[in-house]
Enzyme design. Structure first.
Site: not given
Ligand code: BTN
Length: 332
Positions: A122, A187, A322
């Site tokens: 994100r 996380k 945060r």
């Molecule tokens: C975040 O930032 O918390 C979201 C992360 C999401 C990662 C997943 S991995 C599978 C899918 N493909 C990606 O490129 N991103 C999501």
């Protein structure tokens, strides 16, 4: 299958394989095998080499296997998912499905990858995606309601992931609005929702889940925030194929239910797993930072924040959260 993939598949059992045996089985020279081993090491896998014995992974790896995932899907998912694909490496599972959706494919598709070259998180962050231990999974789903009807969907997806984790016996995970999954403040999983389509007409949503299952520490050195993995949290070995099927089962069920009933069926579980409720937090907004106490979420998934005696709603994408105790918080 590339040589790197074949070598990883051969090493996956965790036993020693000599360079010459690997060369014989793959039909490649020992130097080509050595380059493949180096590529695997560079991607973060720990591979021992012992003179006279050969190469061995520090621990066996359960490779992602489409047939094993498919075999563990429930009837609802088997009926819903038109196409399930497993890649060794890909730029991003989300990008892959988003491109298909943009080309007009509105069928339900799921894909998984052993590793992502440009995994996305994100807020434009990247998602570090080493092979052999984690899950990178995306599911695309078409909604007739259009993008406007989808507020709250990212929270429903997060509850679906929490249900899958609870089904694995993990009960200490918590949600951090809008859809982070933390375990003891670290996380564990992230969710990225991306849309292709119109505000009013039919629209496809790609739900991408990155879940840390087993991460050797060196592989995540570039990740800034504290993180953990499922095997550490459970103190047990996890089948990635079984977990992938569980995630797909819960996501398919949740998306179908959201389509008909919206966020309502998820709110009770959200409240039960809400890791921010009652906490003093800072919200970083484009126009500055506000501080307040989290009072849960409303029926559309907006964050409810009490500050200066007033309850305000904040929508996904407009704010960043945060924890007030975060020493990196510029607002303190
Ligand atoms: C975040 O930032 O918390 C979201 C992360 C999401 C990662 C997943 S991995 C599978 C899918 N493909 C990606 O490129 N991103 C999501």
């Amino acid at each position: 299958m590339s040589l790197v993939q074949t070598v990883l598949k051969l090493l996956a059992n965790g036993e020693f394989h000599s360079g010459s045996a690997l060369g014989r089985v793959t039909g490649c020279s020992r130097s080509a095998v050595w380059k493949a081993i180096k590529a695997l090491r560079d991607s973060g896998l720990e591979i021992y080499s012992v003179r006279g014995k050969g190469y061995r992974l520090s621990r066996p790896v359960e490779m992602l296997d489409m047939d094993k995932v498919r075999a563990a899907l429930n009837t609802g998912s088997v009926q819903a998912i038109h196409c399930l694909e497993v890649f060794h490496d890909i730029d991003s599972t989300n990008t892959y499905l988003l491109e298909r959706a943009k080309q007009g494919d509105n069928r339900v598709r799921a894909c998984l990858a052993e590793t992502q070259r440009t995994g996305r998180g994100r807020r434009g962050r990247n998602w570090v995606s080493p092979p052999g231990g984690n899950l990178y999974l995306s599911l695309s789903w078409c909604f007739d309601s259009g993008a406007r009807g989808l507020s709250g969907l990212s929270l429903a997806a997060a509850v679906a992931v929490m249900r899958a984790l609870a089904g694995m016996g993990l009960h200490q995970a918590r949600l951090k609005w809008p859809n982070d999954i933390l375990c003891e403040g670290r996380k564990l999983a992230g969710i990225l929702l991306e849309l292709a389509g119109e505000a009013e007409g039919p629209c496809a949503v790609v739900v991408g889940v990155g879940l840390n299952v087993r991460v050797p520490p060196g592989e995540m050195s570039s990740v800034e925030q504290p993180w953990t993995d499922l095997e550490t949290a459970l103190c047990a070995t996890v089948s990635r194929n079984g977990l992938a099927a569980r995630l797909l089962n819960e996501l398919c069920h949740a998306l179908a239910s959201f389509e008909h009933q919206g966020l309502e069926p998820f709110l009770e579980e959200w409240a039960q797993w809400d890791g921010l409720a009652g906490q003093d937090v800072c919200l970083a907004l484009p126009q500055g930072t506000v501080r307040g106490v989290v009072r849960g979420v409303d029926e559309h998934g907006a964050l409810l924040l009490a500050h200066d005696g007033v309850l305000q709603r904040y929508h996904s994408g407009e704010v960043s959260v945060r924890l007030a105790a975060d020493p990196r918080d510029p607002a303190q």
